[in-house]
Design a protein around this motif. Structure first.
Motif, PDB file in Angstrom:
ATOM      1  N   ASP A   1      57.754 -18.142  68.313  1.00 37.17           N
ATOM      2  CA  ASP A   1      59.207 -18.027  68.152  1.00 37.17           C
ATOM      3  C   ASP A   1      59.733 -16.755  68.798  1.00 37.17           C
ATOM      4  OD1 ASP A   1      59.257 -20.381  66.759  1.00 37.17           O
ATOM      5  OD2 ASP A   1      59.109 -19.394  64.779  1.00 37.17           O
ATOM      6  N   ASP A   2      58.992 -15.646  68.635  1.00 25.42           N
ATOM      7  CA  ASP A   2      59.429 -14.380  69.248  1.00 25.42           C
ATOM      8  C   ASP A   2      59.461 -14.490  70.767  1.00 25.42           C
ATOM      9  OD1 ASP A   2      59.625 -13.229  66.762  1.00 25.42           O
ATOM     10  OD2 ASP A   2      57.625 -12.291  66.852  1.00 25.42           O
ATOM     11  N   ARG A   3      58.473 -15.169  71.338  1.00 29.71           N
ATOM     12  CA  ARG A   3      58.424 -15.308  72.801  1.00 29.71           C
ATOM     13  C   ARG A   3      59.585 -16.147  73.317  1.00 29.71           C
ATOM     14  NH1 ARG A   3      52.125 -16.473  72.654  1.00 29.71           N
ATOM     15  NH2 ARG A   3      51.446 -14.348  72.293  1.00 29.71           N
ATOM     16  N   ARG A   4      59.940 -17.254  72.565  1.00 32.75           N
ATOM     17  CA  ARG A   4      61.061 -18.098  72.975  1.00 32.75           C
ATOM     18  C   ARG A   4      62.374 -17.332  72.899  1.00 32.75           C
ATOM     19  NH1 ARG A   4      60.017 -22.335  69.106  1.00 32.75           N
ATOM     20  NH2 ARG A   4      57.820 -22.054  69.290  1.00 32.75           N
ATOM     21  N   ARG A   5      62.555 -16.503  71.852  1.00 31.18           N
ATOM     22  CA  ARG A   5      63.784 -15.722  71.733  1.00 31.18           C
ATOM     23  C   ARG A   5      63.896 -14.709  72.864  1.00 31.18           C
ATOM     24  NH1 ARG A   5      62.850 -13.895  66.177  1.00 31.18           N
ATOM     25  NH2 ARG A   5      62.418 -15.911  65.339  1.00 31.18           N
ATOM     26  N   GLU A   6      62.773 -14.093  73.266  1.00 34.90           N
ATOM     27  CA  GLU A   6      62.820 -13.124  74.359  1.00 34.90           C
ATOM     28  C   GLU A   6      63.192 -13.785  75.676  1.00 34.90           C
ATOM     29  OE1 GLU A   6      59.149 -11.041  74.525  1.00 34.90           O
ATOM     30  OE2 GLU A   6      59.492 -10.008  72.615  1.00 34.90           O
ATOM     31  N   ARG A   7      62.779 -15.037  75.861  1.00 40.28           N
ATOM     32  CA  ARG A   7      63.117 -15.748  77.093  1.00 40.28           C
ATOM     33  C   ARG A   7      64.518 -16.351  77.034  1.00 40.28           C
ATOM     34  NH1 ARG A   7      58.372 -19.742  77.561  1.00 40.28           N
ATOM     35  NH2 ARG A   7      57.725 -18.882  75.602  1.00 40.28           N
ATOM     36  N   GLY A   8      65.187 -16.234  75.887  1.00 40.41           N
ATOM     37  CA  GLY A   8      66.530 -16.787  75.752  1.00 40.41           C
ATOM     38  C   GLY A   8      66.523 -18.251  75.404  1.00 40.41           C
ATOM     39  N   GLY A   9      65.425 -18.721  74.823  1.00 40.45           N
ATOM     40  CA  GLY A   9      65.290 -20.131  74.478  1.00 40.45           C
ATOM     41  C   GLY A   9      66.034 -20.534  73.225  1.00 40.45           C
TER      42      GLY A   9
ATOM     43  N   THR B   1      48.368  -2.008  76.845  1.00 35.97           N
ATOM     44  CA  THR B   1      49.093  -1.951  75.574  1.00 35.97           C
ATOM     45  C   THR B   1      50.081  -3.105  75.475  1.00 35.97           C
ATOM     46  OG1 THR B   1      48.893   0.440  75.545  1.00 35.97           O
ATOM     47  CG2 THR B   1      50.582  -0.519  74.149  1.00 35.97           C
ATOM     48  N   ASN B   2      50.800  -3.376  76.552  1.00 33.06           N
ATOM     49  CA  ASN B   2      51.750  -4.497  76.553  1.00 33.06           C
ATOM     50  C   ASN B   2      51.030  -5.814  76.335  1.00 33.06           C
ATOM     51  OD1 ASN B   2      54.267  -5.688  76.766  1.00 33.06           O
ATOM     52  ND2 ASN B   2      53.970  -6.113  78.934  1.00 33.06           N
ATOM     53  N   SER B   3      49.899  -5.990  76.987  1.00 32.42           N
ATOM     54  CA  SER B   3      49.124  -7.220  76.809  1.00 32.42           C
ATOM     55  C   SER B   3      48.624  -7.346  75.374  1.00 32.42           C
ATOM     56  CB  SER B   3      47.948  -7.225  77.780  1.00 32.42           C
ATOM     57  OG  SER B   3      47.117  -8.312  77.547  1.00 32.42           O
ATOM     58  N   MET B   4      48.204  -6.218  74.809  1.00 39.13           N
ATOM     59  CA  MET B   4      47.714  -6.233  73.427  1.00 39.13           C
ATOM     60  C   MET B   4      48.841  -6.581  72.466  1.00 39.13           C
ATOM     61  SD  MET B   4      46.001  -3.106  71.353  1.00 39.13           S
ATOM     62  CE  MET B   4      47.528  -2.203  71.373  1.00 39.13           C
ATOM     63  N   LEU B   5      50.025  -6.022  72.676  1.00 38.76           N
ATOM     64  CA  LEU B   5      51.151  -6.304  71.794  1.00 38.76           C
ATOM     65  C   LEU B   5      51.620  -7.748  71.931  1.00 38.76           C
ATOM     66  CD1 LEU B   5      53.175  -3.001  72.124  1.00 38.76           C
ATOM     67  CD2 LEU B   5      51.755  -3.756  70.206  1.00 38.76           C
ATOM     68  N   ASP B   6      51.487  -8.343  73.125  1.00 34.23           N
ATOM     69  CA  ASP B   6      51.834  -9.756  73.306  1.00 34.23           C
ATOM     70  C   ASP B   6      50.959 -10.661  72.450  1.00 34.23           C
ATOM     71  OD1 ASP B   6      53.961  -9.459  74.988  1.00 34.23           O
ATOM     72  OD2 ASP B   6      52.797  -9.779  76.826  1.00 34.23           O
ATOM     73  N   GLN B   7      49.748 -10.262  72.179  1.00 31.86           N
ATOM     74  CA  GLN B   7      48.849 -11.077  71.376  1.00 31.86           C
ATOM     75  C   GLN B   7      49.304 -11.164  69.920  1.00 31.86           C
ATOM     76  OE1 GLN B   7      44.957  -9.426  71.882  1.00 31.86           O
ATOM     77  NE2 GLN B   7      44.857  -9.986  74.043  1.00 31.86           N
ATOM     78  N   PHE B   8      50.124 -10.197  69.474  1.00 36.14           N
ATOM     79  CA  PHE B   8      50.576 -10.192  68.090  1.00 36.14           C
ATOM     80  C   PHE B   8      51.936 -10.873  67.916  1.00 36.14           C
ATOM     81  CE2 PHE B   8      47.668  -6.557  68.204  1.00 36.14           C
ATOM     82  CZ  PHE B   8      46.802  -6.949  67.196  1.00 36.14           C
TER      83      PHE B   8
END
Length: 102
Positions: free
Chosen positions: A92-100, A81-88
């Protein structure tokens, strides 16, 4: 319940499961499987009850095996489920989660 009744329920459940899976479009298989794995938490509770009953050594052993298998199923379901949600998620969302930053 007798062995024949349990075997009948198992065979009927297998047929129903096969019919349901074959009727669902392939793009919905991942959400369906992740939901089914979450429902496996119920299986985990039942297996803990059986393993803890201590009625016979065989029941305890099979209960322990069921606990291990259900745990693998539940954890795998959450990972899928986590992998599936990462695909969506967008880049920009990924950079914000990493604190970018923005």
């Amino acid at each position: 319940m007798t062995f024949v009744q349990n075997l009948t329920f198992f065979v009927l459940a297998a047929f129903v499961g096969y019919e349901i899976i074959t009727k669902i479009p392939t793009n919905l298989h991942t959400p369906l499987m992740s939901g089914a794995n979450a429902i496996s938490g119920i299986t985990l509770i039942g297996s803990v009850v059986v393993a803890g009953s201590g009625s016979t050594t065989l029941a305890t052993g099979l209960g322990f095996l069921a606990v291990v298998m259900a745990t693998i199923n539940v954890v795998g379901g959450y990972l899928v489920t986590n992998s599936m949600l990462d695909q969506f998620r967008s880049g920009d969302d990924r950079r914000r989660e990493r604190g970018g930053g923005d």
